[in-house]
Design a protein around this motif. Structure first.
Motif, PDB file in Angstrom:
ATOM      1  N   GLU A  62      -1.691  -4.345  -6.427  1.00 27.63           N
ATOM      2  CA  GLU A  62      -1.017  -5.209  -5.458  1.00 27.63           C
ATOM      3  C   GLU A  62      -0.896  -6.640  -5.970  1.00 27.63           C
ATOM      4  O   GLU A  62       0.129  -7.307  -5.770  1.00 27.63           O
ATOM      5  N   LYS A 237      -5.476  -8.213   2.010  1.00 28.71           N
ATOM      6  CA  LYS A 237      -4.736  -8.193   3.280  1.00 28.71           C
ATOM      7  C   LYS A 237      -3.577  -7.191   3.231  1.00 28.71           C
ATOM      8  O   LYS A 237      -3.373  -6.423   4.176  1.00 28.71           O
ATOM      9  N   ALA A 238      -2.855  -7.185   2.110  1.00 32.11           N
ATOM     10  CA  ALA A 238      -1.692  -6.307   1.983  1.00 32.11           C
ATOM     11  C   ALA A 238      -2.080  -4.832   2.021  1.00 32.11           C
ATOM     12  O   ALA A 238      -1.435  -4.036   2.729  1.00 32.11           O
ATOM     13  N   ILE A 239      -3.125  -4.425   1.290  1.00 32.21           N
ATOM     14  CA  ILE A 239      -3.486  -3.005   1.274  1.00 32.21           C
ATOM     15  C   ILE A 239      -4.100  -2.572   2.599  1.00 32.21           C
ATOM     16  O   ILE A 239      -4.053  -1.394   2.958  1.00 32.21           O
ATOM     17  N   ARG A 240      -4.663  -3.523   3.339  1.00 36.62           N
ATOM     18  CA  ARG A 240      -5.134  -3.212   4.687  1.00 36.62           C
ATOM     19  C   ARG A 240      -3.943  -2.967   5.622  1.00 36.62           C
ATOM     20  O   ARG A 240      -3.980  -2.062   6.459  1.00 36.62           O
ATOM     21  N   GLU A 241      -2.901  -3.775   5.467  1.00 34.41           N
ATOM     22  CA  GLU A 241      -1.759  -3.697   6.374  1.00 34.41           C
ATOM     23  C   GLU A 241      -0.790  -2.560   6.040  1.00 34.41           C
ATOM     24  O   GLU A 241      -0.168  -1.998   6.940  1.00 34.41           O
ATOM     25  N   ASN A 242      -0.675  -2.217   4.739  1.00 29.37           N
ATOM     26  CA  ASN A 242       0.314  -1.192   4.379  1.00 29.37           C
ATOM     27  C   ASN A 242      -0.253   0.235   4.370  1.00 29.37           C
ATOM     28  O   ASN A 242       0.445   1.182   4.024  1.00 29.37           O
ATOM     29  N   GLY A 243      -1.525   0.378   4.716  1.00 27.85           N
ATOM     30  CA  GLY A 243      -2.115   1.709   4.841  1.00 27.85           C
ATOM     31  C   GLY A 243      -2.806   2.239   3.596  1.00 27.85           C
ATOM     32  O   GLY A 243      -3.483   3.271   3.650  1.00 27.85           O
ATOM     33  N   THR A 244      -2.674   1.539   2.470  1.00 30.74           N
ATOM     34  CA  THR A 244      -3.300   2.008   1.226  1.00 30.74           C
ATOM     35  C   THR A 244      -4.814   2.084   1.370  1.00 30.74           C
ATOM     36  O   THR A 244      -5.452   3.064   0.947  1.00 30.74           O
ATOM     37  N   TYR A 245      -5.408   1.076   1.970  1.00 32.70           N
ATOM     38  CA  TYR A 245      -6.867   1.010   2.151  1.00 32.70           C
ATOM     39  C   TYR A 245      -7.367   2.222   2.939  1.00 32.70           C
ATOM     40  O   TYR A 245      -8.337   2.885   2.548  1.00 32.70           O
ATOM     41  N   THR A 247      -5.864   5.070   3.343  1.00 30.20           N
ATOM     42  CA  THR A 247      -5.562   6.323   2.643  1.00 30.20           C
ATOM     43  C   THR A 247      -6.665   6.699   1.665  1.00 30.20           C
ATOM     44  O   THR A 247      -7.161   7.841   1.681  1.00 30.20           O
TER      45      THR A 247
END
Length: 260
Positions: A62, A237-245, A247
């Protein structure tokens, strides 16, 4: 030819080297060199895997960083960071006021309680009174070492320090310890192992002390590296918001490891 010169001139004007144009920024990611399941452990081929390895890969992708896994002895990991042998720490390091005197941290990326395990049938409370007269094992240079010395060692318990969490667990299984304190997730992984499920059980969670146990786990960064810190915080913040975290976390946990 003229196009090449223009590219070089533009790169010089905005302070980017030719190497930076061709490659993402390379970052050495330090973490403890010993297994710490389910966060980090080597597979049969010696390749590191686990929740924190997946987290590191997601954050680096990211943030567009070329991250290189760099195992380091845990008790020397902060000196390795400050001396630039590694660039960041992604190794379940709690954000504490004491560590903030030496290094900086990203925003937290997980937060789980601290537990105590003992032999099956031992039945004691993970309190100063419950552990009085007992021997408790902790990993050296951890928040658990500091906590156990303050709350248990000063109230009648013997605190024994180990270089690795696995060594402490092994001594508990062998009957050389009465208890072990560590992160509840790491202890749960041991209790689910072939050895742990036969010998030991969770006695409970210790009373929280944020001043010692910290406000969650963050990425360790050298002081003054605000640009890198900003990239890492934005990536978390981005991986928390886009669902990667969520997953990759679901491969390891049936609850929200991020915590409150």
């Amino acid at each position: 030819m003229h196009k090449t010169l223009k590219v070089i001139a533009l790169a010089a004007a905005i302070g980017i080297s030719g190497g930076a144009l061709a490659h993402a920024e390379q970052i050495k990611v330090g973490f403890a060199a010993e297994p710490y399941p389910p966060f980090t452990s080597p597979d049969a081929s010696g390749n590191w895997e686990g929740w924190e390895v997946d987290f590191q890969k997601a954050v680096c992708a990211e943030a567009k960083l070329d991250c290189v896994i760099t195992p380091v002895a845990w008790d020397g990991i902060i000196p390795a960071l400050t001396s630039k042998k590694i660039d960041i720490i992604i190794g379940s390091m709690s954000i504490t006021d004491e560590r903030l005197k030496t290094i900086d941290f990203s925003d937290k990326y997980y937060n789980t309680p601290t537990g105590v395990i003992g032999a099956k049938g031992a039945k004691f409370e993970p309190t100063p009174e419950g552990l009085s007269g007992k021997t408790i094992g902790v990993q050296v240079s951890t928040v658990h070492q500091v906590y156990a010395n303050k709350y248990f060692g000063e109230n009648g318990a013997t605190v024994k320090e180990y270089q690795t969490q696995d060594e402490a667990n092994q001594d508990l299984a062998a009957g050389r310890l009465d208890a072990v304190q560590a992160d509840s997730i790491a202890l749960d992984a041991f209790l689910k192992s072939d050895q742990g499920k036969d010998c030991c059980e969770l006695e409970g969670m210790v009373k929280d002390d944020p001043a010692i146990l910290g406000a969650g786990v963050g990425i360790g960064i050298r002081k003054g590296e605000d640009e890198l810190k900003g990239k890492l915080n934005a990536a978390i913040k981005a991986i928390r918001e886009n669902g990667t975290y969520d997953t990759f976390s679901k491969k390891y946990f049936d609850f929200d490891i991020y915590g409150g």
